[in-house]
Design a protein around this motif. Structure first.
Motif, short mmCIF file in Angstrom:
data_model
loop_
_atom_site.label_atom_id
_atom_site.label_comp_id
_atom_site.label_asym_id
_atom_site.label_seq_id
_atom_site.Cartn_x
_atom_site.Cartn_y
_atom_site.Cartn_z
N THR A 151 40.43 31.55 48.17
CA THR A 151 39.61 30.65 47.40
C THR A 151 40.25 29.44 46.91
N GLU A 152 41.66 29.66 46.52
CA GLU A 152 42.63 28.55 45.92
C GLU A 152 42.62 27.42 47.12
N GLN A 153 42.99 28.27 48.43
CA GLN A 153 43.30 27.14 49.38
C GLN A 153 41.91 26.22 49.56
N ILE A 154 40.57 26.83 49.72
CA ILE A 154 39.48 25.85 49.52
C ILE A 154 39.64 25.09 48.76
N LEU A 155 39.99 25.37 47.56
CA LEU A 155 39.99 24.32 46.36
C LEU A 155 41.12 22.99 46.98
N ARG A 156 42.25 23.52 47.48
CA ARG A 156 43.29 22.60 47.46
C ARG A 156 42.93 21.83 48.69
N ASP A 157 42.05 22.08 49.65
CA ASP A 157 41.62 21.53 50.92
C ASP A 157 40.16 20.61 50.64
N SER A 158 39.80 20.62 49.18
CA SER A 158 38.39 20.00 48.98
C SER A 158 38.40 18.67 48.71
N GLY A 159 39.42 18.22 48.20
CA GLY A 159 39.44 16.91 47.70
C GLY A 159 38.79 16.87 46.41
N LEU A 160 38.44 17.85 45.74
CA LEU A 160 37.96 17.84 44.50
C LEU A 160 38.82 17.69 43.23
N GLU A 161 38.67 17.49 42.27
CA GLU A 161 39.33 17.65 40.93
C GLU A 161 39.25 19.07 40.46
N TRP A 162 40.12 19.94 41.15
CA TRP A 162 40.07 21.24 40.70
C TRP A 162 41.20 21.78 39.64
N THR A 163 40.80 22.86 39.21
CA THR A 163 41.97 23.50 38.52
C THR A 163 41.64 25.05 38.66
N VAL A 164 42.55 25.93 38.78
CA VAL A 164 42.75 27.45 38.84
C VAL A 164 43.22 27.92 37.75
N SER A 165 42.49 28.83 36.86
CA SER A 165 43.00 29.35 35.72
C SER A 165 43.73 30.99 36.27
N ARG A 166 44.70 31.26 36.00
CA ARG A 166 45.39 32.58 36.60
C ARG A 166 45.60 33.36 35.33
N PRO A 167 44.59 34.09 34.95
CA PRO A 167 44.88 34.98 34.07
C PRO A 167 45.59 36.43 34.36
N PRO A 168 46.08 37.21 33.55
CA PRO A 168 46.54 38.47 33.78
C PRO A 168 45.35 39.49 33.27
N LYS A 169 45.64 40.78 33.17
CA LYS A 169 44.58 41.69 32.78
C LYS A 169 43.43 41.34 31.63
N LEU A 170 42.28 41.28 31.99
CA LEU A 170 41.29 40.73 31.10
C LEU A 170 41.00 41.80 30.09
N THR A 171 40.59 41.46 28.66
CA THR A 171 40.01 42.44 28.02
C THR A 171 38.75 41.81 27.32
N ASP A 172 38.16 42.87 26.41
CA ASP A 172 36.94 42.34 25.91
C ASP A 172 36.97 42.14 24.30
N LYS A 173 38.48 42.01 24.08
CA LYS A 173 38.68 41.55 22.56
C LYS A 173 38.07 40.29 22.19
N PRO A 174 37.84 39.88 20.82
CA PRO A 174 37.26 38.85 20.44
C PRO A 174 37.87 37.51 20.73
N LEU A 175 37.11 36.56 20.64
CA LEU A 175 37.79 35.07 20.79
C LEU A 175 38.94 34.89 19.79
N THR A 176 40.22 34.70 20.12
CA THR A 176 41.21 33.89 19.18
C THR A 176 41.24 32.77 19.24
N GLY A 177 41.20 32.04 20.36
CA GLY A 177 41.85 30.44 20.50
C GLY A 177 42.99 30.25 20.30
#
Ligand SMILES: NC(=O)c1ccc[n+]([C@@H]2O[C@H](COP(=O)([O-])OP(=O)(O)OC[C@H]3O[C@@H](n4cnc5c(N)ncnc54)[C@H](OP(=O)(O)O)[C@@H]3O)[C@@H](O)[C@H]2O)c1
Length: 222
Positions: A153-179
């Motif tokens: 998926t990341e390679q598809i974006l690198r090849d796309s010519g678009l203005e892409w950004t990839v967010s790479r989080p570790p383990k996701l939790t359902d804790k509330p928003l902290t900001g």
């Protein structure tokens, strides 16, 4: 801004929609089964396993940005969905001349090889000893197929010519928003083992105003 949210009914996707609506954005939600969306959100039904390109184009037309938290709800039934769906999104964006896209990948993906990137670094530069030699290899052993799909998926974006950004989080939790979370360009966060889904959504929205994140991988963690 006019935003198109893909996988709007998912864990991160719901936060993206809610926070964008609260921020006054004009939101179009793409989901295979649109349901329980906030008032005022335009819903477009698209199953990205077999995308209706007309419907997808209509959802993307005129958008300032596309934000996607697409991923496999069911690892077997949805295997390969992130790359397949992202390829369709990229095609629709190119046809509609929409340039900005922000997607969710995962922290352990950096060292995963793909055809366009056969020799990735052996370790993510942000990972400490524990993640390098235990945490990341263990999760790659458990979720290797999905990480291969995210690397594609990341390679598809690198090849796309678009203005892409990839967010790479570790383990996701359902804790509330902290900001309150740490971010870094092109590296994971040292000692950052988890992050709330709500904070990942918050950061994806914030990155629309951060041109330095264009064509970058961005690490995030609490
Ligand atoms: N879990 C973790 O700890 C973790 C850590 C790091 C990175 N990640 C990455 O982050 C991604 C997003 O996480 P999340 O918790 O928000 O995931 P999630 O709740 O499983 O959401 C996945 C979204 O993708 C949608 N989807 C799946 N197949 C689809 C299809 N054929 N057509 C259209 N939509 C489809 C789902 O739709 P429905 O709502 O209809 O099911 C859902 O909205 C994960 O997939 C993973 O790649 C996860």
């Amino acid at each position: 801004m006019k935003l198109t949210m893909v996988a709007a009914t998912g864990g991160i996707g719901r936060h993206l929609v809610e926070q964008a609506v609260a921020g006054g954005h004009d939101v179009t939600a793409v989901a295979r089964r649109p349901r329980d969306l906030p008032d005022g959100v335009r819903a477009v039904a698209v199953d990205l396993a077999r995308p209706d390109m007309r419907a997808l184009a209509s959802a993307i037309r005129g958008a300032d940005a596309v934000l996607s938290a697409l991923g496999p709800r069911n690892p077997r039934a949805d295997a390969g969905i992130t790359s397949r769906g992202t390829r369709a999104i990229v095609t629709a964006m190119q046809a509609e001349h929409v340039r900005r896209i922000i997607i969710v990948s995962a922290a352990p993906v950096g060292p995963v090889a793909v055809p366009g990137r056969p020799k990735p670094p052996r370790h993510d530069p942000g990972d400490g000893i524990f993640m390098r030699y235990l945490g990341a290899p263990l999760t790659r052993a458990m979720f290797g197929r999905h990480y291969a799909d995210l690397a594609m998926t990341e390679q598809i974006l690198r090849d796309s010519g678009l203005e892409w950004t990839v967010s790479r989080p570790p383990k996701l939790t359902d804790k509330p928003l902290t900001g309150r979370y740490r971010t870094a360009l092109n590296r994971n966060i040292r000692g950052g083992f988890s992050v709330p889904r709500a904070d990942v959504a918050h950061h994806m929205l914030a990155m629309m105003d951060q041109p330095e994140t264009i064509k970058q991988i961005v690490g995030i963690a609490s």
